[in-house]
Design a protein around this motif. Structure first.
Motif, mmCIF file in Angstrom:
data_model
loop_
_atom_site.group_PDB
_atom_site.id
_atom_site.type_symbol
_atom_site.label_atom_id
_atom_site.label_comp_id
_atom_site.label_asym_id
_atom_site.label_seq_id
_atom_site.Cartn_x
_atom_site.Cartn_y
_atom_site.Cartn_z
ATOM 1 N N GLN A 65 0.817 -1.224 0.000
ATOM 2 C CA GLN A 65 0.000 0.000 0.000
ATOM 3 C C GLN A 65 0.848 1.271 0.000
ATOM 4 O OE1 GLN A 65 -2.594 -0.491 3.433
ATOM 5 N NE2 GLN A 65 -4.187 -1.454 2.176
ATOM 6 N N LYS A 66 2.144 1.133 -0.223
ATOM 7 C CA LYS A 66 3.048 2.279 -0.146
ATOM 8 C C LYS A 66 3.207 2.944 -1.516
ATOM 9 C CE LYS A 66 4.510 1.880 4.192
ATOM 10 N NZ LYS A 66 5.872 1.427 4.479
ATOM 11 N N GLU A 67 3.424 4.248 -1.502
ATOM 12 C CA GLU A 67 3.802 5.004 -2.692
ATOM 13 C C GLU A 67 4.466 6.299 -2.237
ATOM 14 O OE1 GLU A 67 2.110 6.627 -7.000
ATOM 15 O OE2 GLU A 67 0.707 5.827 -5.488
ATOM 16 N N TRP A 68 5.690 6.499 -2.715
ATOM 17 C CA TRP A 68 6.413 7.726 -2.360
ATOM 18 C C TRP A 68 7.426 8.069 -3.442
ATOM 19 C CZ3 TRP A 68 11.384 6.235 -2.330
ATOM 20 C CH2 TRP A 68 11.716 4.970 -1.851
ATOM 21 N N THR A 69 7.924 9.295 -3.390
ATOM 22 C CA THR A 69 8.886 9.796 -4.381
ATOM 23 C C THR A 69 9.982 10.584 -3.685
ATOM 24 O OG1 THR A 69 7.200 9.955 -6.111
ATOM 25 C CG2 THR A 69 9.200 11.248 -6.421
ATOM 26 N N LEU A 70 11.211 10.312 -4.081
ATOM 27 C CA LEU A 70 12.370 11.114 -3.677
ATOM 28 C C LEU A 70 12.900 11.803 -4.923
ATOM 29 C CD1 LEU A 70 14.430 8.808 -1.267
ATOM 30 C CD2 LEU A 70 13.181 10.881 -0.645
ATOM 31 N N SER A 71 12.989 13.113 -4.914
ATOM 32 C CA SER A 71 13.485 13.832 -6.087
ATOM 33 C C SER A 71 14.212 15.086 -5.647
ATOM 34 C CB SER A 71 12.330 14.195 -7.030
ATOM 35 O OG SER A 71 11.394 15.032 -6.377
ATOM 36 N N GLY A 72 15.049 15.589 -6.531
ATOM 37 C CA GLY A 72 15.790 16.804 -6.220
ATOM 38 C C GLY A 72 16.722 17.193 -7.355
ATOM 39 N N THR A 73 17.265 18.396 -7.268
ATOM 40 C CA THR A 73 18.226 18.914 -8.250
ATOM 41 C C THR A 73 19.368 19.602 -7.509
ATOM 42 O OG1 THR A 73 17.025 21.009 -8.447
ATOM 43 C CG2 THR A 73 16.447 19.252 -10.004
ATOM 44 N N ALA A 74 20.496 19.670 -8.174
ATOM 45 C CA ALA A 74 21.651 20.345 -7.562
ATOM 46 C C ALA A 74 22.607 20.746 -8.674
ATOM 47 C CB ALA A 74 22.343 19.440 -6.553
ATOM 48 N N ASP A 103 31.685 21.536 -15.495
ATOM 49 C CA ASP A 103 30.451 22.010 -14.879
ATOM 50 C C ASP A 103 29.421 20.895 -14.939
ATOM 51 O OD1 ASP A 103 28.703 23.761 -13.625
ATOM 52 O OD2 ASP A 103 27.938 24.554 -15.524
ATOM 53 N N LEU A 104 28.514 20.876 -13.938
ATOM 54 C CA LEU A 104 27.572 19.759 -13.884
ATOM 55 C C LEU A 104 26.321 20.136 -13.104
ATOM 56 C CD1 LEU A 104 27.551 16.760 -14.845
ATOM 57 C CD2 LEU A 104 28.163 16.136 -12.502
ATOM 58 N N ASN A 105 25.171 19.694 -13.606
ATOM 59 C CA ASN A 105 23.894 19.794 -12.907
ATOM 60 C C ASN A 105 23.299 18.398 -12.789
ATOM 61 O OD1 ASN A 105 23.170 22.845 -12.624
ATOM 62 N ND2 ASN A 105 23.908 22.629 -14.722
ATOM 63 N N VAL A 106 22.709 18.104 -11.637
ATOM 64 C CA VAL A 106 22.199 16.768 -11.360
ATOM 65 C C VAL A 106 20.717 16.851 -11.005
ATOM 66 C CG1 VAL A 106 22.409 14.704 -9.914
ATOM 67 C CG2 VAL A 106 24.450 16.020 -10.527
ATOM 68 N N THR A 107 19.945 15.965 -11.614
ATOM 69 C CA THR A 107 18.523 15.807 -11.292
ATOM 70 C C THR A 107 18.260 14.329 -11.032
ATOM 71 O OG1 THR A 107 17.907 17.666 -12.716
ATOM 72 C CG2 THR A 107 16.151 16.151 -12.078
ATOM 73 N N TYR A 108 17.567 14.019 -9.940
ATOM 74 C CA TYR A 108 17.264 12.619 -9.636
ATOM 75 C C TYR A 108 15.797 12.468 -9.249
ATOM 76 C CZ TYR A 108 17.586 13.955 -4.681
ATOM 77 O OH TYR A 108 17.395 14.565 -3.459
ATOM 78 N N ASP A 109 15.258 11.283 -9.515
ATOM 79 C CA ASP A 109 13.870 10.979 -9.181
ATOM 80 C C ASP A 109 13.771 9.490 -8.866
ATOM 81 O OD1 ASP A 109 10.817 12.088 -9.628
ATOM 82 O OD2 ASP A 109 10.999 9.970 -10.120
ATOM 83 N N ILE A 110 13.303 9.157 -7.667
ATOM 84 C CA ILE A 110 13.131 7.770 -7.229
ATOM 85 C C ILE A 110 11.684 7.614 -6.801
ATOM 86 C CG2 ILE A 110 13.914 5.960 -5.661
ATOM 87 C CD1 ILE A 110 16.505 7.590 -5.295
ATOM 88 N N VAL A 159 26.039 11.351 -3.061
ATOM 89 C CA VAL A 159 25.136 11.869 -2.035
ATOM 90 C C VAL A 159 24.781 13.312 -2.368
ATOM 91 C CG1 VAL A 159 24.800 12.324 0.416
ATOM 92 C CG2 VAL A 159 26.186 10.356 -0.302
ATOM 93 N N ILE A 160 23.509 13.557 -2.602
ATOM 94 C CA ILE A 160 22.993 14.898 -2.888
ATOM 95 C C ILE A 160 21.990 15.249 -1.802
ATOM 96 C CG2 ILE A 160 21.827 16.374 -4.562
ATOM 97 C CD1 ILE A 160 24.504 15.307 -5.568
ATOM 98 N N ASP A 161 22.348 16.228 -0.974
ATOM 99 C CA ASP A 161 21.466 16.663 0.115
ATOM 100 C C ASP A 161 21.040 15.485 0.989
ATOM 101 O OD1 ASP A 161 21.619 19.253 -0.883
ATOM 102 O OD2 ASP A 161 19.869 18.970 -2.171
ATOM 103 N N ASP A 162 22.019 14.715 1.413
ATOM 104 C CA ASP A 162 21.837 13.584 2.330
ATOM 105 C C ASP A 162 21.076 12.406 1.717
ATOM 106 O OD1 ASP A 162 23.137 14.999 4.368
ATOM 107 O OD2 ASP A 162 21.258 15.953 5.013
ATOM 108 N N VAL A 163 20.910 12.387 0.413
ATOM 109 C CA VAL A 163 20.243 11.268 -0.263
ATOM 110 C C VAL A 163 21.244 10.607 -1.202
ATOM 111 C CG1 VAL A 163 18.372 10.552 -1.786
ATOM 112 C CG2 VAL A 163 17.997 12.410 -0.132
ATOM 113 N N GLU A 164 21.540 9.338 -0.942
ATOM 114 C CA GLU A 164 22.447 8.610 -1.818
ATOM 115 C C GLU A 164 21.628 8.097 -3.011
ATOM 116 O OE1 GLU A 164 24.975 6.643 -3.962
ATOM 117 O OE2 GLU A 164 23.361 5.406 -3.114
ATOM 118 N N ILE A 165 22.065 8.434 -4.236
ATOM 119 C CA ILE A 165 21.248 8.170 -5.416
ATOM 120 C C ILE A 165 21.856 7.156 -6.376
ATOM 121 C CG2 ILE A 165 20.221 10.470 -5.310
ATOM 122 C CD1 ILE A 165 22.106 11.317 -7.570
ATOM 123 N N ASN A 166 23.094 6.738 -6.179
ATOM 124 C CA ASN A 166 23.749 5.876 -7.166
ATOM 125 C C ASN A 166 23.461 4.398 -6.952
ATOM 126 O OD1 ASN A 166 25.360 5.415 -9.456
ATOM 127 N ND2 ASN A 166 27.213 5.132 -8.214
#
Length: 452
Positions: A65-74, A103-110, A159-166
């Motif tokens: 019954q779970k549904e959630w999203t982790l997302s962010g940019t840096a 130069d680099l910009n990162v966007t992630y969505d889980i 790690v982007i803003d305390d969220v490990e994404i790799n």
């Protein structure tokens, strides 16, 4: 024949498979300008994890019954992004390239979505940045460009803003600790610990296997009227693409890893990612080469004299021969089908042999007119049951065959006497009746008297 069919089917299958993929594990898109010190690039990484619990259990209770999203940019000001730039540059250097990311910009969505039979977790990371130091040497004729940086990725934690994404398992550990405790230390742990930012296959696929095309629009006199970028004015644009199934690259399929987890119930964990894809464009006409083990491209403003094709040759030849092969197979199949149809087709007279038929006259009654039409029946009844009409049960049987002498003695004038008209004998000028004729015509009377 069998080899030709196999080749045609193989080519068709490759084209279909190559055109059907729309989601990629790692996708690179770069635009290289040999006249500039920096060029833009972007990478997209994607993977999906399925946690299956068909028999219920603890994972079902925790996730269905779970549904959630982790997302962010840096951007490059983020400490995590700065560490990532350093890690990516180290990977490029280890691959033998001299290019760097500045130069680099990162966007992630889980995104996690629970269901009654399984839970899916979609991981997406996009990085966009600037590539520098890719020009090896330059003279008045051509520019040598480094292409060995293609496998941009890292095996280190990101790690982007305390969220490990790799690493996929990190988000599960952060958001679903109870589910993580069931999977930790099992075979599923190794699948969930594979890094997401991996583009090694893009480098492993030699550039000579990529599709090569060039666009000469920039050298047209009126190119500026089409709103083209001034950077390509006077130049052609070369492009290399990979990721579809072909004879050069082989059959590209999605990569799937699975593991069984035995805990309170038996669970299945699967990792699914599609084939990698690449699209690299460069200003100028590109000729591939290798320098000290490093793949490079020699770029010139215009194509060599006499170069009129838009490909390395493999691409159009493959398509032309593939289409010709499929057309040949279609033609062969048509002729085979036609040949079989002709062999099964009966020739000559159909139905009953005319030599087995016996005819008898019709319209021979008094007052009628003899015609060429008639009826026929079988001289023997050997196949009568197979040839008779389905309506014959309610019809009279045909008259028996008679000899020619009996036909001449038949009387057809009796009915004419009752109505006082001339009989058929008078009309014909001769009487063929026998002594039983009762016709009142003089001709018939004389004939009857003479016979009696």
């Amino acid at each position: 024949m069998s080899k030709t069919v196999f080749l045609a089917v193989l080519i068709a299958a490759m084209f279909v498979v190559g055109s059907s993929s729309s989601v990629w594990a790692a996708q690179v898109d770069a635009r290289i300008n040999p006249n500039s010190d920096a060029s833009p690039f972007s990478y997209h990484y994607q993977k999906t994890i399925f946690i299956e619990y068909p028999n219920g259990g603890k994972l079902f209770d925790e996730l269905h019954q779970k549904e959630w999203t982790l997302s962010g940019t840096a951007d490059a000001t983020n400490p995590g992004v700065q560490k990532l730039i350093a890690s990516l540059n180290q990977k490029i250097q280890n691959d033998g390239s001299h290019a760097k990311i500045s130069d680099l910009n990162v966007t992630y969505d889980i995104h996690l979505k629970g269901r009654n039979l399984n839970t899916s977790i979609d991981y997406k990371i996009t990085i966009k940045g600037t590539l520098t130091d890719y020009v090896i040497t330059k003279d008045q004729v051509r520019t040598l460009v480094d292409l060995g940086w293609r496998a941009i990725g890292t095996n280190d934690p990101v790690v982007i803003d305390d969220v490990e994404i790799n690493f996929p398992i990190s988000a599960l550990k952060l958001q679903e600790p109870e589910a993580y405790s069931v999977l930790a230390g099992t075979q599923a742990d190794s699948i969930l610990s594979k890094p997401l930012m991996n583009a090694d296959f893009i480098l492993e696929q030699p550039m000579t296997n990529w599709h090569f095309l060039f666009d000469p629009t920039g050298i047209n006199v009126d190119a500026g009227t089409f709103g083209l970028n001034k950077a390509i004015s006077g130049f052609v644009v070369s492009s290399w693409t990979m990721g579809e199934s072909s004879l050069r690259e082989g059959r590209q399929v999605e990569r799937t890893f699975s593991a069984e987890v035995v805990a309170d119930k038996t669970y299945q964990v699967r990792s699914v990612q599609s084939a990698d894809q690449g699209n690299i464009a460069a200003i100028g006409f590109g000729a591939l080469d290798i320098l000290d083990g490093l793949e490079i491209a020699g770029l010139t403003p215009t194509p060599p004299s006499g170069y009129t094709t838009t490909s390395t040759g493999d691409f159009p030849v493959t398509i032309v021969y593939g289409m010709a092969g499929m057309a040949a197979i279609g033609g062969v199949a048509f002729f085979i089908f036609s040949n079989r149809a002709l062999k099964n087709q009966k020739e000559g007279q159909q139905g009953i042999d005319p030599s087995r038929l016996v005819s008898y006259q019709t319209s021979a009654s008094s007052g009628g007119y003899q015609t060429n039409r008639g009826e026929a029946y079988l001289a023997d009844g050997t196949e009568y049951e197979q040839t008779r009409s389905v309506y014959e049960e309610h019809q009279q049987s045909p008259p028996p065959a008679v000899s020619s002498s009996e036909e001449e003695a038949a009387c057809g004038c009796a009915a004419s006497a009752e109505i006082g008209t001339e009989c058929d004998c008078v009309m014909h000028g001769s009487c063929l009746c026998d002594a039983t004729c009762k016709c009142s015509a003089d001709l018939c009377r004389e004939q009857a008297n003479s016979m009696s």
